[in-house]
Every structure is written in structure tokens, then in C-alpha cells.
Design an enzyme around this catalytic site. Structure first.
Site, PDB file in Angstrom:
ATOM      1  N   GLU A  90      53.479  26.168  19.543  1.00  0.00           N
ATOM      2  CA  GLU A  90      52.871  27.474  19.122  1.00  0.00           C
ATOM      3  C   GLU A  90      52.387  27.714  17.837  1.00  0.00           C
ATOM      4  O   GLU A  90      53.186  27.232  16.765  1.00  0.00           O
ATOM      5  CB  GLU A  90      53.581  28.413  19.870  1.00  0.00           C
ATOM      6  CG  GLU A  90      53.516  28.617  21.348  1.00  0.00           C
ATOM      7  CD  GLU A  90      54.254  29.533  22.269  1.00  0.00           C
ATOM      8  OE1 GLU A  90      53.705  29.857  23.168  1.00  0.00           O
ATOM      9  OE2 GLU A  90      55.401  30.129  21.601  1.00  0.00           O
ATOM     10  N   CYS A 103      51.912  31.198  10.557  1.00  0.00           N
ATOM     11  CA  CYS A 103      53.401  30.659  10.862  1.00  0.00           C
ATOM     12  C   CYS A 103      53.190  29.293  11.860  1.00  0.00           C
ATOM     13  O   CYS A 103      52.627  29.552  12.932  1.00  0.00           O
ATOM     14  CB  CYS A 103      54.229  31.687  11.478  1.00  0.00           C
ATOM     15  SG  CYS A 103      55.631  31.078  12.073  1.00  0.00           S
ATOM     16  N   CYS A 110      63.249  21.840  19.233  1.00  0.00           N
ATOM     17  CA  CYS A 110      63.977  21.766  17.829  1.00  0.00           C
ATOM     18  C   CYS A 110      65.313  21.384  18.445  1.00  0.00           C
ATOM     19  O   CYS A 110      65.821  21.519  19.358  1.00  0.00           O
ATOM     20  CB  CYS A 110      63.972  23.188  17.233  1.00  0.00           C
ATOM     21  SG  CYS A 110      65.153  23.432  15.651  1.00  0.00           S
ATOM     22  N   CYS A 114      70.342  26.525  17.070  1.00  0.00           N
ATOM     23  CA  CYS A 114      70.793  27.742  16.995  1.00  0.00           C
ATOM     24  C   CYS A 114      70.946  28.493  17.970  1.00  0.00           C
ATOM     25  O   CYS A 114      70.167  28.715  18.841  1.00  0.00           O
ATOM     26  CB  CYS A 114      70.025  28.437  15.752  1.00  0.00           C
ATOM     27  SG  CYS A 114      69.890  27.310  14.131  1.00  0.00           S
ATOM     28  N   CYS A 117      68.153  31.462  19.120  1.00  0.00           N
ATOM     29  CA  CYS A 117      66.875  31.195  18.910  1.00  0.00           C
ATOM     30  C   CYS A 117      66.193  30.721  20.332  1.00  0.00           C
ATOM     31  O   CYS A 117      66.997  29.637  20.828  1.00  0.00           O
ATOM     32  CB  CYS A 117      66.533  30.150  17.808  1.00  0.00           C
ATOM     33  SG  CYS A 117      64.789  29.722  17.653  1.00  0.00           S
ATOM     34  N   CYS A 337      59.697  36.262  15.449  1.00  0.00           N
ATOM     35  CA  CYS A 337      60.741  35.038  15.029  1.00  0.00           C
ATOM     36  C   CYS A 337      61.571  34.736  16.245  1.00  0.00           C
ATOM     37  O   CYS A 337      61.981  35.600  16.555  1.00  0.00           O
ATOM     38  CB  CYS A 337      61.715  35.741  13.915  1.00  0.00           C
ATOM     39  SG  CYS A 337      60.566  36.201  12.354  1.00  0.00           S
TER      40      CYS A 337
END
Ligand code: SAH
Length: 367
Positions: A90, A103, A110, A114, A117, A337
Site C-alpha cells: 500500500e 508515504c 515486515c 512490533c 503495528c 500510521c
């Protein structure tokens, strides 16, 4: 050969070796690809016919395909781009009165794991190529031009989408060179921001090789808490991370590092955390950006109250540390975010977080 995202020196070498053309041909090509947003050699009217024909035989400008597009009530736009048969990433565009920020993602998924997230939940599939990284900007540029006539829709590019950019150093750095190149997207180094969860060796490397703004996902003021929220901290603790940041600023003659700090209710948001943070950052070239947590399905965290966030900011400011609160954008389309998910097939056996501590294996090298 996909020419999209090829840094200028490599494009010059390519046209010289494959087409026996002079370097200025590469510069003409770059203007067509980035300024005019062309992906079609036959449109490039100031290039000689035989050069165009030669190009078509050995090269292409292949851009990612848009799978879906969503628009938020606040003007934010999000594209899901197809990376192959299965995978999607995205890209988000955030318009503001005085600028337009794109962004972008650096990986399919990933591996940093974390705990707060959404991208982490999906796991990791692979690194994006240089063309796939630059392709996000190319596409957004094309899509936005149809809605705004002034041409400069994208004034800032941030690596704050999916993925850990410093874990894909090899492709992220050449992509940044095209963002900075005056024949590429011609952005100043303050308008290209790399955000990292804290890959210390790569921060030192970047300091030598490329000049961009640095953002660091800190999220906790002590190692005990950061180990839990940002598992890479177990490998590179806060002390080492901050030393790398100060080195980066020194080396690059930069202004400051922006530290991102997600506000998690009852986890990292009490006044003592703010005071600890102030001790770490006071007198340093640092700014703090407080990010109200954005929820996603399955998360155990909640956003701190508005009052807690304001108080946290005030304590920092009172202690002489500049702190601002990031305005949430695009959350109605899951574009804020930490909400980017795309489509990812997890291929990692062991990721960094809970899975790592619950096995006896050696830590998997982060790709
Ligand atoms: N991997 C890089 C790039 C991602 S940037 C990095 O960690 O910096 C995305 C930013 O949003 C990071 O600061 C990340 O920590 C933060 N973030 C992640 N999940 C979030 C969430 N659910 N709510 C708010 N911010 C989040």
C-alpha cells in the site's frame, strides 16, 4: 531491463553500453520518465527514432498495477498495488494546505514484529525492488496529476509505509537517489524521510552514503519496555541507537532526528515515561512526534486519551524537548500510521518478537 528507478549514473552506463548512446540521452530519458511521467518510448518525441527503436528492443519502463484505490473524507488517498500474483503493498497520499506527502512501502510485509503495528501481524514476504519503490511515486504522480493541475502534488516522500526500509538498504538507497536527483523527482534532502525501527549498523552506513532526513521509531524510554514493543531493541538497545542517531546528524550536518512515539493507553504514556524521555533527548538534536495509536483488528492496545497525550507533550516541552502531536489522517480507510496491511504471504520461519523468544533457535538474520 526495467529502467524505472535506475540511478542516473547507471542509466548513462546502460545507454552507452547497450545502445552506444551519449550520456545526454540518459538525461533526456529521465526527464520523460519522471517529469512528464511517461512509460512509453514511442511518446518521447525528442529522442531519435533509431534510439527509441533500440530502447524498445532491450528495455522497458514497467510500473506496478493498481489493484484498488480508496479516498478518505479528509482527502487522503490509498492505493493497493499488485507486486505479483498474490502480494500487494500500500501507498498513501496525504494532502495538506502547504504540502503533499507520499508515504511509501519498502517491503511486502515486515519482519520487525512490533507488537502495535498491523503490518507486523501479516509477516514478511520479500523486499521491494528499486523499480517497485520508485514505481509507487511514479504511479501516485500520474494519478494525482489527473486531479490537480499545478503538477507539484508530491512535495515530500516518507518511508513510513509497509516494511523496514533499512532492512532493504540495497534497494532503498538507489530509490532515494532518484527522489533527490534534479532529473528525478528533484526533492531536497529535508523532504525525503527514512523512518526506521532502529537498525543501528545501517544507520552508520547511511550516514556515509546518502543524505536524507532520519526518523526513528522509539516508542519507549527504557530498554525493558522497548524490548517488548520494538523487538529489534534486544539486538540494538536504546543507548546504541541514540549514539548512531547523533553520529548521523553530525556526519550529515543535519538539523535533528525525528523520534516517533506511538501513544498506547496505560503502556508507555504516563508522566514518568515523559520525564525519562526528556532525560534521553534533552540538549540533543531531536524532535519528538507523538502518534496517537491507530487501532486495527485483533490488537490488544488502545489509544491514549487526548488529555494524556497533551499532558505528555507538555511535560516534554517543559523539560526543553520539542514535541508535537501527529494529526491522524486517513483512518477511515485504514490508511493511518500502522494500519497498512496490503496482501502478504508470510514466508518467515521465525520473526523477531514473541516467536523468537519462544524458540531456542538463533535469531534469524533480518532481511
Ligand atoms: N519500519 C519503519 C517504517 C514504518 S513507519 C519504522 O518502524 O519506522 C510507520 C510509523 O508508524 C512508525 O513509527 C511505526 O512505529 C508507527 N506505527 C506502527 N503501528 C502504529 C499504530 N498502530 N498506530 C500508530 N502508529 C503506528
Amino acid at each position: 531491463m526495467n529502467l524505472l528507478g535506475l540511478p542516473r549514473a547507471e542509466l548513462e552506463a546502460f545507454v552507452a553500453e547497450r545502445l552506444s548512446a551519449k550520456p545526454f540521452r540518459a538525461r533526456q530519458l529521465m526527464k520523460w520518465i519522471y517529469r512528464r511521467g511517461s512509460a512509453d518510448f514511442s511518446q518521447m518525441s525528442d529522442l531519435a527514432q533509431d534510439f527509441r527503436a533500440g530502447l524498445s528492443a532491450v528495455a522497458e519502463i514497467a510500473v506496478p498495477q493498481i489493484v484498488t484505490e480508496q479516498s478518505s473524507n479528509d482527502g487522503t488517498r490509498k492505493w493497493m498495488l499488485r507486486m505479483d500474483e498474490v502480494q500487494g503493498i500500500e501507498t498513501v497520499y496525504i494532502p495538506e494546505p502547504d504540502r503533499g506527502t507520499l508515504c511509501i512501502s519498502s517491503q511486502v510485509g515486515c519482519a520487525m514484529d512490533c507488537s502495535f503495528c498491523a503490518t507486523a501481524q501479516q509477516g514478511f514476504n520479500r523486499n521491494l525492488s528499486v523499480a517497485e519503490i520508485v514505481g509507487q511515486v511514479w504511479l501516485a504522480h500520474r494519478e494525482l496529476a489527473t486531479t490537480r493541475a499545478d503538477g507539484r502534488n508530491i512535495t515530500n516522500i516518507v518511508f513510513m509505509g509497509m516494511g523496514e526500509p533499512l532492512a532493504n538498504y540495497r534497494n532503498v538507497v538507489p530509490a532515494m537517489r532518484t527522489f533527490l536527483d534534479d532529473l528525478g523527482y528533484d526533492l531536497s534532502r529535508r523532504r525525503v524521510t527514512l523512518s526506521t525501527s532502529g537498525l543501528v549498523p545501517q544507520i552508520y552506513k547511511l550516514a556515509e552514503e546518502c543524505n536524507v532526513a532520519l526518523a526513528v521509531s522509539l516508542h519507549a524510554p527504557n530498554d525493558e519496555l522497548r524490548n517488548e514493543l520494538v523487538p529489534i531493541n534486544r539486538k540494538h538497545p536504546i543507548g546504541e541507537l541514540l549514539a548512531a542517531c547523533w553520529h548521523y546528524i553530525d556526519k550529515q550536518n543535519g538539523r535533528s532526528v525525528t523520534f516517533e512515539y506511538v501513544m498506547l493507553d496505560g503502556v508507555n504514556d504516563n508522566p514518568e515515561h515523559a520525564r525519562q524521555l526528556a532525560r534521553l533527548l534533552k540538549g540533543r538534536p531531536a524532535k519528538l512526534n507523538l502518534i496517537p495509536f491507530n487501532a486495527f483488528p485483533g490488537t490488544r492496545y488502545r489509544r491514549s486519551s487526548a488529555a494524556a497525550i497533551l499532558k505528555f507533550r507538555d511535560i516534554l516541552n517543559d523539560h526543553g524537548v520539542i514535541a508535537t502531536i501527529r494529526r491522524t489522517r486517513g483512518d477511515d480507510i485504514d490508511a493511518a500510521c500502522g494500519q497498512l496491511a496490503g496482501r502478504v504471504t508470510d514466508r518467515t520461519l521465525v520473526r523477531l518478537g514473541t516467536r523468537l523468544t519462544s524458540t531456542s533457535r538463533a535469531p534469524a538474520e533480518i532481511r
